[in-house]
Write an enzyme that holds these catalytic residues in place. Structure first.
Site, mmCIF file in Angstrom:
data_model
loop_
_atom_site.group_PDB
_atom_site.id
_atom_site.type_symbol
_atom_site.label_atom_id
_atom_site.label_comp_id
_atom_site.label_asym_id
_atom_site.label_seq_id
_atom_site.Cartn_x
_atom_site.Cartn_y
_atom_site.Cartn_z
ATOM 1 N N GLY A 89 45.193 75.501 61.028
ATOM 2 C CA GLY A 89 45.730 76.620 61.128
ATOM 3 C C GLY A 89 45.285 77.321 59.717
ATOM 4 C CE LYS A 140 46.116 83.864 66.097
ATOM 5 N NZ LYS A 140 45.916 83.141 64.768
ATOM 6 C CG HIS A 174 48.244 88.507 65.336
ATOM 7 N ND1 HIS A 174 47.274 88.339 64.245
ATOM 8 C CD2 HIS A 174 49.070 87.640 65.163
ATOM 9 C CE1 HIS A 174 48.003 87.471 63.523
ATOM 10 N NE2 HIS A 174 49.064 86.754 64.249
ATOM 11 C CE1 TYR A 228 47.507 84.804 60.752
ATOM 12 C CE2 TYR A 228 45.880 83.246 61.049
ATOM 13 C CZ TYR A 228 47.007 83.882 61.367
ATOM 14 O OH TYR A 228 47.767 83.455 62.608
#
Ligand code: A2P
Length: 320
Positions: free
Chosen positions: A19, A79, A112, A49
């Site tokens: 992750g 995503k 997402h 992110y």
């Protein structure tokens, strides 16, 4: 116990991936390098992110002609963010992600969240009062635009994240390319039993995000329990001579749920992959299942009229 899950597309996705949410630029490159070095072949990313460029720098050192790995040996997920749901924005968003990752395709591209935000460059567009600026774009229209990414070869498969059972069915009912995965928050405090069995019944694999309870989430408060320190896991951990994190990851795997533990610490990154050399008994599994308290850790809450409510729940497609 296989270390892969076969998706409805026929793709084989490693059950454990790295992750990268909350891994800051400056840390994530080393984390991805450490992961590839110790055998991870599944990296979970997202435009939101803010670190895909750095993930790409690490991938570039490992993948390609003359490098240790061929592209098809690594499963990369990314995503589509909520501000890119307008159908005309989808391809550009995907191409930006591919440019950042330095790849010509991703193996899996997820929506997402089901809710759309106002389009633009701001990640979390908010009004002066702090509320999110949502948009009316329906996730079905976004989905159709994502499907053309498969047609164009930019992504091998498409999927969902944070969709509830009804929304998952809704997408399936109009899909030309079926969603292969629904990636949702899942850990022993939020075991998602109903959603898992629903997804299984309609052929959608589930990936657990925050599989270890995301102790480093920005809005963690000291009055919330810390999963990795739960005494009920400590007992099982001692019995197997495995860490609580390994016990939790093994629980996910034995339930058939892929998981993407985040770490930027090389020893933990390695430890999180060492979960295929032991197994939990039925009794262990039941015990872990019993600590479920339907505690959603990932969506920030606020107090309104003395009640705890989801902070950003003002949209008809909010999934919870
Ligand atoms: P760090 O990144 O500093 O190593 P989740 O995957 O549920 O979001 O959890 C991520 C959090 O769990 C991070 O704070 C990460 O710390 C920590 N973490 C990851 N793996 C382990 C492990 N094996 N033992 C303890 N903490 C871990």
């Amino acid at each position: 116990m296989s270390s892969f899950v076969t998706l409805s597309s026929g793709q084989r996705m490693p059950m454990v991936g790295l992750g990268t949410w909350k891994s800051s630029p400056g840390q994530v490159k080393q984390a991805v390098l450490a992961a590839l070095e110790c055998g991870y072949r599944h990296i979970d990313c997202a435009a939101a992110y803010g670190n895909e460029q750095e993930v790409g720098e690490a991938l570039a050192l490992w993948i390609g002609p003359g490098k240790a790995l061929r592209r098809e040996e690594v499963f990369v997920t990314s995503k589509l963010w909520n501000t890119k749901h307008e159908p005309q924005d989808v391809e550009e968003a995907c191409r930006t992600t591919l440019a950042h990752l330095g790849l010509s395709y991703v193996d899996l591209y997820l929506m997402h969240w089901p809710m759309a935000f106002q389009r633009g460059q701001e990640l979390m567009p908010r009004r002066a009062d702090g509320s999110i600026r949502y948009s009316d774009t329906h996730y079905r229209d976004t989905w159709r635009a994502m499907e053309s990414l498969v047609d164009k070869g930019l992504v091998k498969a498409v999927g969902l994240s944070n969709f509830n059972a009804r929304q998952t069915d809704d997408v399936i009912s109009i899909a030309r390319h079926k969603p292969v995965v629904n990636q949702v928050e899942c850990h022993p405090y939020l075991s998602q039993t109903d959603l898992l069995s629903h997804c299984r019944s309609v052929g959608v694999s589930v990936t657990a995000y925050s599989p270890l309870g995301s102790g480093d989430r920005p809005w963690a408060s000291p009055d919330q329990p810390c999963l990795l320190e739960d005494s009920r896991l400590a007992a099982i951990s001692q019995r197997h001579q495995k860490t609580p994190a390994q016990i939790i990851l093994r629980w996910h795997i034995q339930r058939g749920v892929a998981c993407i533990p985040k770490s930027v610490t090389p020893s933990r990154i390695q430890q999180n992959l060492e979960v295929f050399d032991f197994s939990l008994s039925q009794e262990d599994m039941k015990l872990i299942e019993s600590i479920n308290c339907n505690e959603r850790l990932i969506v920030p809450t606020v107090e309104r009229d003395g009640k705890k409510v989801w902070r950003d729940a003002g949209h008809p497609h909010f999934p919870f």
